[in-house]
Design an enzyme around this catalytic site. Structure first.
Site: not given
Ligand code: PBG
Length: 327
Positions: A197, A207, A218, A234, A249, A275, A314
């Site tokens: 990730k 967000r 992060r 990982e 991801k 997203s 989505y």
């Molecule tokens: C963290 C999490 C995130 C997403 C899924 N799980 C946000 C992040 O890591 O900042 C992002 C998913 C998306 O952007 O559709 N719990």
């Protein structure tokens, strides 16, 4: 003039011939629908940066779950947005907290026909928005966070989650969650680990979707975009720690990573079309700049072709509807 002996075009001549030799197919069961449920909401609340996606009320969440089951989706992934947040994300452990309560309600509604998956992470529950608890000087404390993740995993399994999905990128998270689940008698609950990730700007609209409190980034726990071999490390760690499925991801900008990981993985590999990927497609389509349906289907096909067994998107329900029309 010499004419070609081999003519790849022969197999492209008609839709039926192209279908015959297609190396990748889409099926509703490949798709996992991420959904947001917000505590205390009385009407679904649209997410402006994700047109067509809402924060659900507890009631409309059940309607979305019904639809997902009825369409034969591979699963539904629940994200909870609590009314009250604190420094250690206490609401994540409360059996009556929004996420655990929703897991239970959805599970009761859909039974065994639809796998219910839960996001196992603290960022929706903390008032600082980080995926873990903080040390006195504000760093994300890996090992203190692991203790909470272990309890979260058990709380989600007790609520009825079919799969728990740790997404916080803490070192060792899969091992401690596996151990805690086993100790609590949940040997049969699988872990879908977000293994590779990346700290990605493509998460921007998410967000808004979870009313994130994050200031800063992060980058001390999610992966750095330039890195490729680190993703293999990982993935290997998570598989060794007991992950039943792993994830890459975001998806589209990371298809090289996905292909690499799929190559070495002996467990199923999911990819998350996040997203920002969703938002870009919707924004361009709204302008009439791209063919919306064709781009959505092509993007998911490309993610599957790169090696994903499953895709979180989505658009999952809409795609499943199209696949049904075509069959
Ligand atoms: C963290 C999490 C995130 C997403 C899924 N799980 C946000 C992040 O890591 O900042 C992002 C998913 C998306 O952007 O559709 N719990």
């Amino acid at each position: 003039m010499s004419f070609p002996a081999r003519r790849p075009r022969r197999l492209r001549r008609t839709p039926a011939l192209r279908r015959l030799v297609a190396e990748t197919r889409l099926h509703p069961a490949d798709l996992i629908l991420p959904v947001f449920v917000r505590e205390g909401l009385t009407e679904p609340s649209p997410i402006s940066s994700m047109p067509g996606v809402v924060q659900h009320t507890e009631a409309t969440l059940l309607e979305a779950a019904d639809e997902a089951r009825e369409l034969g989706l591979g699963g539904i992934m629940l994200f909870g947005i609590p009314a009250v947040r604190d420094a250690s994300g206490t609401a994540s452990l409360d059996p009556e907290g929004i996420l655990n309560r929703s897991i239970r309600a959805v599970k009761e509604r859909v039974g065994e026909e639809l796998p219910v998956m839960s996001d196992l992470c603290l960022d929706e529950f903390t008032d600082h928005g980080h995926c873990g608890v903080l040390t006195a000087d504000g760093a994300v404390d890996n090992d203190a966070t692991l203790e909470i993740y272990a309890q979260m995993g058990v709380a989600q399994a007790e609520a009825g989650a079919d799969v728990v999905a740790p997404s916080g990128m803490m070192d060792g998270q899969v091992a401690v969650i596996r151990q805690a689940l086993d100790d609590a008698g949940h040997q049969d609950v699988p872990i879908l680990a977000y293994s590779a990730k990346y700290a990605s700007a493509f998460y921007g609209p998410f967000r808004e979707a979870v009313d994130s409190q994050l200031s800063g980034d992060r980058r001390t726990y999610q992966m750095d975009a330039p890195n490729r071999t680190e993703a293999l490390r990982e993935a290997e760690l998570d598989i060794t720690e007991g992950a039943d499925m792993i994830m890459v991801k975001p998806a589209t900008a990371y298809l090289d990573i996905l292909a690499d990981v799929a190559e070495i993985s002996d467990v199923p590999v999911a990819a998350y079309q996040v997203s920002g990927e969703y938002a870009m497609i919707e924004a361009a389509a709204a302008q009439g700049w791209i063919d919306r349906r064709a781009v959505i289907l092509e993007s998911i096909t490309a993610i599957r072709r790169a090696g994903a067994t499953n895709v979180l998107t989505y658009h999952a329900a809409e795609i499943a509807g199209w696949l049904r029309e075509n069959s």
